[in-house]
Design an enzyme around this catalytic site. Structure first.
Site, short mmCIF file in Angstrom:
data_model
loop_
_atom_site.label_atom_id
_atom_site.label_comp_id
_atom_site.label_asym_id
_atom_site.label_seq_id
_atom_site.Cartn_x
_atom_site.Cartn_y
_atom_site.Cartn_z
N HIS A 67 62.02 29.27 11.07
CA HIS A 67 60.58 29.32 10.79
C HIS A 67 59.91 28.01 11.20
CE1 HIS A 67 57.02 30.53 8.31
NE2 HIS A 67 56.87 29.22 8.30
N GLU A 68 60.49 26.90 10.77
CA GLU A 68 59.90 25.60 11.08
C GLU A 68 60.01 25.27 12.57
OE1 GLU A 68 57.97 24.25 8.92
OE2 GLU A 68 58.64 25.68 7.41
N HIS A 71 57.09 26.78 14.46
CA HIS A 71 55.92 25.90 14.44
C HIS A 71 56.10 24.78 15.48
CE1 HIS A 71 54.04 27.59 10.88
NE2 HIS A 71 55.11 27.38 10.15
#
Length: 159
Positions: A67-68, A71
């Site tokens: 998820h990170e 980004h």
């Protein structure tokens, strides 16, 4: 897991799932409480909540790393890196990352509840926080409350 092991894990996940290197710093941040991780726009570093790894396990933690990294890679490539952006949603689904971090609260712990009783009508009120009985009155009869004491209850589905 030590910081250098986390750094290596993030670099491996980045190469394996994104086919791009992670060239910045990954670290644990014990101050994170409600989130699994955080991407810093200015420095491009990643912070991770160590409780996700401790309580939810490696598979969930790798989902948070993905998820990170979504980004991270989208921001560096000038694409939509926010949760609302289609680019972010597509990449997250493509790499099978977690959209949300699972709850880290311990559901087996009982909840402390304060019990109050109206002196006029006898109705009982339960609250998680104490309140000043001189300021608040019963909604049914406008009578004054008396503190009965503190008890512990099991967590319900509403909580």
């Amino acid at each position: 897991m030590e910081t250098h092991e986390l750094q290596r894990l993030v670099e491996e996940v980045s190469l394996k799932h994104f086919k791009r290197p992670f060239r910045h710093k990954a670290s644990f941040n014990r101050r994170l409480r409600t989130t699994g991780g955080r991407y810093h726009l200015g420095s491009h570093h990643l912070d991770f909540n160590p409780k996700v790894f401790e309580k939810a396990g490696m598979e969930t933690f790798i989902g948070v790393i993905k998820h990170e990294l979504c980004h991270y890679h989208l921001h560096l490539n000038g694409k939509g890196y926010q949760h609302k952006d289609r680019d972010f949603k597509n990449l997250l689904e493509e790499v099978d990352g977690l959209r949300y971090t699972p709850s880290l609260k311990d559901s087996s712990q009982p909840i402390k509840v304060w019990k109050y009783q109206c002196g006029k009508c006898g109705s009982v009120a339960q609250r998680r926080r104490r309140f000043n009985t001189a300021k608040f009155v019963c909604a049914r009869c406008q009578g004054r409350f008396e503190l009965l004491g503190e008890t512990e209850t099991k967590k319900t589905a509403v909580d």
